[in-house]
Design an enzyme around this catalytic site. Structure first.
Site, mmCIF file in Angstrom:
data_model
loop_
_atom_site.group_PDB
_atom_site.id
_atom_site.type_symbol
_atom_site.label_atom_id
_atom_site.label_comp_id
_atom_site.label_asym_id
_atom_site.label_seq_id
_atom_site.Cartn_x
_atom_site.Cartn_y
_atom_site.Cartn_z
ATOM 1 N N GLN B 237 0.831 -1.205 0.000
ATOM 2 C CA GLN B 237 0.000 0.000 0.000
ATOM 3 C C GLN B 237 0.866 1.256 0.000
ATOM 4 O O GLN B 237 0.397 2.334 -0.334
ATOM 5 C CB GLN B 237 -0.920 0.012 1.223
ATOM 6 C CG GLN B 237 -2.015 -1.038 1.162
ATOM 7 C CD GLN B 237 -2.937 -1.012 2.366
ATOM 8 O OE1 GLN B 237 -3.147 -2.032 2.988
ATOM 9 N NE2 GLN B 237 -3.509 0.127 2.693
ATOM 10 N N ARG B 384 -7.751 1.022 9.259
ATOM 11 C CA ARG B 384 -7.286 2.292 9.813
ATOM 12 C C ARG B 384 -7.048 2.219 11.318
ATOM 13 O O ARG B 384 -7.322 3.165 12.077
ATOM 14 C CB ARG B 384 -8.218 3.433 9.441
ATOM 15 C CG ARG B 384 -9.551 3.521 10.063
ATOM 16 C CD ARG B 384 -10.096 4.892 9.743
ATOM 17 N NE ARG B 384 -8.931 5.782 9.629
ATOM 18 C CZ ARG B 384 -8.993 7.090 9.510
ATOM 19 N NH1 ARG B 384 -10.124 7.682 9.459
ATOM 20 N NH2 ARG B 384 -7.901 7.805 9.429
ATOM 21 N N CYS B 385 -6.495 1.074 11.724
ATOM 22 C CA CYS B 385 -6.297 0.822 13.141
ATOM 23 C C CYS B 385 -5.206 1.694 13.722
ATOM 24 O O CYS B 385 -5.280 2.133 14.870
ATOM 25 C CB CYS B 385 -5.956 -0.651 13.326
ATOM 26 S SG CYS B 385 -5.830 -1.150 15.015
ATOM 27 N N GLU B 760 -13.037 5.282 4.392
ATOM 28 C CA GLU B 760 -13.178 4.586 5.663
ATOM 29 C C GLU B 760 -14.384 5.032 6.470
ATOM 30 O O GLU B 760 -14.733 4.395 7.469
ATOM 31 C CB GLU B 760 -11.898 4.769 6.470
ATOM 32 C CG GLU B 760 -10.747 4.080 5.768
ATOM 33 C CD GLU B 760 -9.408 4.593 6.242
ATOM 34 O OE1 GLU B 760 -8.470 3.817 6.270
ATOM 35 O OE2 GLU B 760 -9.314 5.777 6.570
#
Ligand SMILES: Cc1cc2nc3c(=O)[nH]c(=O)nc-3n(C[C@H](O)[C@H](O)[C@H](O)COP(=O)(O)OP(=O)(O)OC[C@H]3O[C@@H](n4cnc5c(N)ncnc54)[C@H](O)[C@@H]3O)c2cc1C
Lengths: 287, 806
Positions: B237, B384-385, B760
């Site tokens: 990514q 998106r931790c 998100e």
């Protein structure tokens, strides 16, 4: 997810298959649709040295009436069960059950014989076979024999099939016309094995239950035939109190494992709920 | 001009620029099976690697014997920590400032940890070899429950950190402690609670989950011994970050490393970090002189690569009797697993968790987070931790419902009362963020009107009465949430990863005939960048989107960027794209002025051309100017028409939304049915409404999966129980509800095109909405908080504990 190495055989007759299995010994396995066996091989939980593919044996693929029985060849796929007018008419619970097995892709490949011979308590067809009182026709090196489904299942993946024997057909006595049936399965999603499921076949005369048979899926090491529960219902009008007693009797014979579907107590209770719902469904269909 | 001349509007429509529901150009190859993924790559002489992994969650390695594995025909090499150690490669740095074992040396710390890497000339031989690596273990006591990790007698997990009392984020207070992070005004918050008329307190846990991208993590490493150059294809990514990290740890100069991310089949953060497989493939390629491919299987992906969440948030709200919030206090225990492998910006060990005041006007707040080690897989990157916004949104949205219940107030009314008002923007939150823009009340009102909120509440009341009378076994729940996201990391003053500021980039080249290639530092994993970036350029430069190629993922050609995660591509690279286009436009304007023999200021822009003010028949189109740039530039000007922009955003962007969900619960089985789900999103300027809708459908489906069934579960000895899709809940189309989407548009004031990012939002807002709906179904019977996931047996257990099966 990469299986170990194995040799592949594709016999074209039952005799040839049986001979191969006998010659190759205990590390040989029959292969039907492969949708239980191959995942196990990919996980290396099964590592047969030899696969004897039954797909080339034409005689194992048929659905025919034989007197009061219907005989289904072991290699009949679940899709073919769904597509059969004869089965839909005579033993509609098979269609109802097959529709709740996995998804169309699995049903095109997976066979009825593999489903019942596998010995996995998660498979749906075995409990239905107990409910219907089916018999399994098996052939080994020493010839043919018939085993009652109700005597076939001995433990998880442990059946009355002797090494080297193959299941050739399933023989089912056609239930009485006007019988009611239901297969109720609780699952988390398409493609999931049952949290608990119940099969019911019953007949009614004048508002009371004349006969009743119950099978339970995935709530013990083997599929269960809930004989005591069914007996409680015979002669009743399926009133709430009697159903409650039958449900309790069915729950009493369960011994499920705790897994990601839920703790054992939940799965036992769900067997009861599925049974109550299958009974209601069966009753509404009986005439 | 004559009557046949298209109007400005007609010309604008032909461009398929911003606002157009342009079909995704990348889908032409995807739907035909012609995508080009890592596993499609086949190089001459390529070898295959596979791991031997630990069956134990915590054990000492007594002995490793690779001789049987090496004897397997086709196996060429077996790497263990002993081989990597002399190269200094048995540990690798994580993006969070910790280190992570590449291959376990003395101990294993989680089940399925990498122990040996078998390289063979055939995939099957590699698997056979991996099975035959013999490892003798001595099992050790495990730490699985995060609440036991910092017990005085808890087993020491990270022996490599022995004696290290200082971590990268300050003092470590226990051998299993990673960091402590605090923000906000503790004294003021305590004071608010001391004089609170009403207060609630609840432990709100967000379970460990995994995003389970369809394509697992994989790479092909190819080292050219003659040139001393490494080419690394992979599911990255953030390809540039991988190149820099690869250079720093391998000591290969960065210009001799070529990192290429081809098509990626879903990332969701799972593909941000560096994995042992990458390092082992690189080392194996250097050792053997041949390309080495490593492709994870599903079980490896689910059990050993970046998870999300595992946040345990003790949450308190202080409020007045009439429902005005006066303070928020959150203490969080953050389970990082065996290594801290988050990808948070280096100043933010708990990400942007301080967005936890959400959409509400809290006068004061305090947040404290303790990160801890346990015997679970490392990660904390996915979904998106690393930014912890999803955890924060779940926390505040559950807590607001709990407060509403305590006050006997409708949860929507409580939200209305506390939402930040339009005139308060830009709004500085009690925990330090400056929200750029918002119109929250309009959004929530629109949502409530559209679903007929009042009628739903009336229906629910009727159903509850029927339930009490025993006429139905179904309960109806209504979930309402309002979320505020924080995306677009981020401004260099507070965001960097390993010291690299979190800018992003775009380079645009206009060819003589007016077609375009644009290259970016981000990397699409399915978001549709090839489509949307072209739309930005189309509108900015008046060139048809169809004539614009967008390229990402090749570090040799793309400008440096930090990659795609955290909904940052549009806010950061999208801005860079607009800025680069504007540089080009400025040059084109000078060329136009030269050709039209007027002053620059006498020109005005009209969709796709510069016209002479007051004389629109005199104009030069962008296509004409492109040609001119290569042969007729003004004296003294360089020919050519291209620009690059590195965009350092002045602020984050703050998308928001109002979601409403209606669920029916069968109390006898615990089965739930989502009857309705309505999602209103405000992501600022909308570049491609169809892609936005697709992103929202996908994110809501993930949110549904998380809230209703996903959980990475460990048993008490650390066996991961959910490592296959038989046990890990991935809904099919049959289970997935129908989605209703809607929007308002409040542009970001500081972003060049006003866009905020959306990828998100539905995951952030969706999870608490489902959870609130299920909780709401049981609320009238006295239940206050039910932990996720809301799968059948847990939901049934709630009913059982409430005595509903008697
Ligand atoms: C995703 C997925 C979901 C599934 N969900 C369900 C479900 O919900 N319910 C369900 O019931 N099943 C389910 N299944 C299993 C599926 O129905 C299988 O097809 C079936 O269990 C086995 O049939 P098969 O023909 O594939 O047998 P195989 O996998 O080929 O064989 C299974 C076992 O039976 C033995 N065997 C097969 N045929 C014979 C024979 N004629 N004589 C002797 N031994 C034989 C084999 O040696 C092997 O040990 C699922 C499978 C998958 C992949």
């Amino acid at each position: 997810m990469i299986p170990g190495s194995f040799a592949y055989h594709r016999p074209s007759s039952v005799q040839e298959a049986v001979a191969l299995l006998a010659d190759l010994g205990t590390e040989a396995r029959a292969l039907a649709g492969g949708h239980s066996l191959i995942p196990m091989m990919k996980l290396r939980l099964a590592a047969p040295d030899n696969l004897v593919d039954l797909a080339g044996i034409k005689e194992l693929k048929s659905i025919r009436a034989d007197g009061g029985d219907i005989v289904i060849g072991a290699m009949t796929t679940q899709h073919e069960v769904l597509a059969s007018d004869l089965l839909t008419q005579k033993i509609p619970i098979l269609r109802e059950t097959a529709l709740q097995i996995a998804d169309p892709q699995v049903r095109y490949a997976g066979t009825l014989g593999g489903n019942v011979a596998n010995g996995d308590p998660g498979n749906d067809m075995p409990a239905v076979m107990l409910c219907l009182g089916a018999a399994y026709q098996v052939t080994g090196k020493s010839g043919e024999r018939r085993i009652a489904a109700r005597e076939f299942y001995q433990g998880a993946y442990f059946t009355a099939l002797e090494p080297g024997e193959i299941l050739t057909a399933i023989r089912i006595r056609v239930p009485a016309t006007g019988h009611g049936y239901g297969y109720e399965k609780l699952k988390r999603k398409i493609g999931d094995y049952a949290t608990a499921a119940a099969a019911v076949v019953l007949t009614m005369t004048g508002g009371t239950v004349a006969s009743c048979s119950i099978g339970l899926t995935n709530v013990a090491e083997t599929p269960l035939w809930a004989e005591a529960a069914a007996n409680i219902l015979v002669g009743s009008s399926l009133n709430a109190a009697t159903v409650k007693r039958a449900v309790a009797a069915a729950e009493a014979i369960t011994a499920p494992a705790t897994d990601s579907r839920g703790p054992a107590i939940y799965r036992t209770k769900m067997a009861g709920v599925m049974l109550a719902r299958a009974l209601a469904h069966a009753r509404s269909r009986a005439s | 001009m004559n009557d046949m001349t298209p109007t400005s509007a007609e010309r604008a429509e032909k461009l398929e620029g911003m606002g157009c529901k342009r079909k995704r150009v990348e889908d032409v190859r995807f739907v035909q099976g012609r995508g080009n993924y890592v596993d499609d790559l086949k190089l001459p002489g390529m070898l295959y690697g596979d791991f031997t992994r630990s069956p134990y969650a915590h054990a000492r390695i007594k002995r490793i014997d690779t001789s049987k594995a090496k004897a397997v025909p086709g196996v060429l090499a077996v790497l263990t920590a002993a081989d990597l150690k002399p190269l200094g490669l048995h540990y690798m740095p994580t993006l969070a400032g910790d280190v992570q074992a590449v291959l376990a040396e003395e101990k294993v710390l989680f089940q399925n940890q990498e122990v040996a890497f078998v390289v063979a000339n055939e995939r099957y031989a590699a698997a056979d070899g991996a099975e035959l690596v013999e490892v003798e273990y001595e099992s050790l006591p495990v730490v699985i429950d995060p609440f036991r990790a910092m017990a005085p007698d808890a087993p020491v997990l990270r022996e490599d950190l022995a004696g290290k009392t200082e971590g990268v984020h300050g003092a470590r207070k226990h051998h299993n402690h990673v960091f402590n992070w605090q923000i906000g005004d503790r004294a003021a918050t305590d004071a608010a609670f001391n004089k609170a008329e009403v207060a609630i307190k609840e432990l709100i846990s967000y379970q460990r989950v995994h995003p389970c991208p369809l394509e697992t993590c994989q790479c092909v490493a190819s080292f050219d011994k003659i040139k001393g150059e490494l080419t690394l294809w992979g599911t990255f990514q953030a390809p540039h970050v991988i190149r820099t990290v690869a250079s720093l740890i391998s000591k290969i100069p960065e210009h001799k490393i070529h990192v290429i991310a081809p098509d990626i089949g879903g990332g969701f953060g799972n593909k941000v970090g560096a994995y042992s497989g990458y390092i082992c493939a690189i080392v194996a390629s250097i050792v053997t002189g041949r390309p080495v491919k490593w492709v994870e299987d599903r079980i490896e992906n689910l059990s050993a690569t970046a998870f999300a969440r595992d946040y345990h948030m003790t949450t308190e709200i202080a409020a007045t009797k009439d429902g005005k919030v006066t303070g928020l206090r959150v203490y969080t225990l953050a389970d990082h697993g065996a290594f801290d492998a988050c990808a948070d910006p280096s100043k933010w060990p708990a990400g942007f968790f301080n967005i936890v005041t959400g959409s509400y006007d809290f006068p004061t707040a305090h947040v404290e987070v303790d990160g801890i080690y346990t015997n679970k897989a490392p990660g904390g990157v996915a979904y998106r931790c690393s930014f912890r916004v999803t955890e924060a949104a779940y926390c505040i949205e559950r807590a607001m419902d709990i407060l509403a219940q305590k006050l006997g107030m409708d949860p929507a009314e409580l939200r209305m009362k506390n939402l930040i008002r339009r005139e308060q923007f830009p709004y500085t939150s009690a925990l330090g963020w400056e929200y750029d823009s918002g119109d929250y009340h309009t959004a929530l009102n629109k949502a409530m009107d559209t679903v007929g909120y009042k009628a739903l509440r009336d229906e629910q009341k009727t159903k509850q009465e029927a339930f009490r009378r025993g006429e139905t076994r179904d309960l109806m729940g209504i979930g309402v949430i309002f979320f505020t996201e924080i995306v677009g990391a981020g401004p260099s003053r507070n965001c960097d990863i390993l010291g690299i500021a979190m800018f992003d980039s775009a380079e645009i080249r206009i060819h003589p005939t007016g077609s375009v290639i644009a290259r970016l530092g981000t990397k699409s994993q399915g978001q549709g960048h090839e489509t949307t970036y072209a739309q930005i350029i189309a509108t900015e430069l008046g060139l048809k989107a169809d004539n614009i190629t967008v390229e990402e993922g090749n570090t040799d050609t793309a400008p440096y960027g930090l990659g795609t995660y955290g909904s940052r591509s549009t806010p950061v690279s999208g801005a860079a794209t607009a800025m680069a286009a504007r540089k080009i436009k400025a040059k084109a304007q000078m060329i136009a002025a030269h050709l039209l023999e007027v002053h620059d200021d006498d020109l005005e822009w009209d969709v796709d051309r510069f016209t002479v003010k007051g004389n629109p028949e005199r104009f030069k189109t962008m296509t004409e100017l492109a040609w001119a740039a290569y042969h007729g530039v003004p004296p003294g000007m360089e020919p050519g028409l291209e620009a690059v922009s590195y965009y350092d955003p002045p602020n984050m962007t703050y998308p928001f939304g109002a979601y409403i969900c209606v669920v029916d619960v069968d109390v006898d089985t615990g089965m739930t049915k989502i009857r309705r789900f309505y999602a209103l999103d405000d992501c600022g300027t909308r570049i491609n409404p169809m892609i936005i809708e697709g992103q929202i459908h996908g994110g809501l489906t993930e949110a549904f999966a998380i809230a209703m069934g996903q959980e990475i579960r460990y048993d008490e000895i650390g066996n991961v129980m959910t490592a296959s899709l038989m046990d890990y809940f991935l809904p099919t189309a049959v289970e997935t509800p129908h989605w209703e989407t809607d929007w308002t548009t409040t542009p970001s004031p500081h972003h060049p095109i006003g866009a905020k990012g959306v990828g998100e939002s539905p995951n952030v807002g969706g999870v608490p909405c489902f959870a609130n709906a299920v909780n709401d179904a049981f609320g009238f019977l006295g239940s206050t908080h039910i932990a996720m996931p809301h799968d059948q047996w847990r939901t049934w257990t709630v009913a059982e504990n409430l005595g509903l099966h008697a």
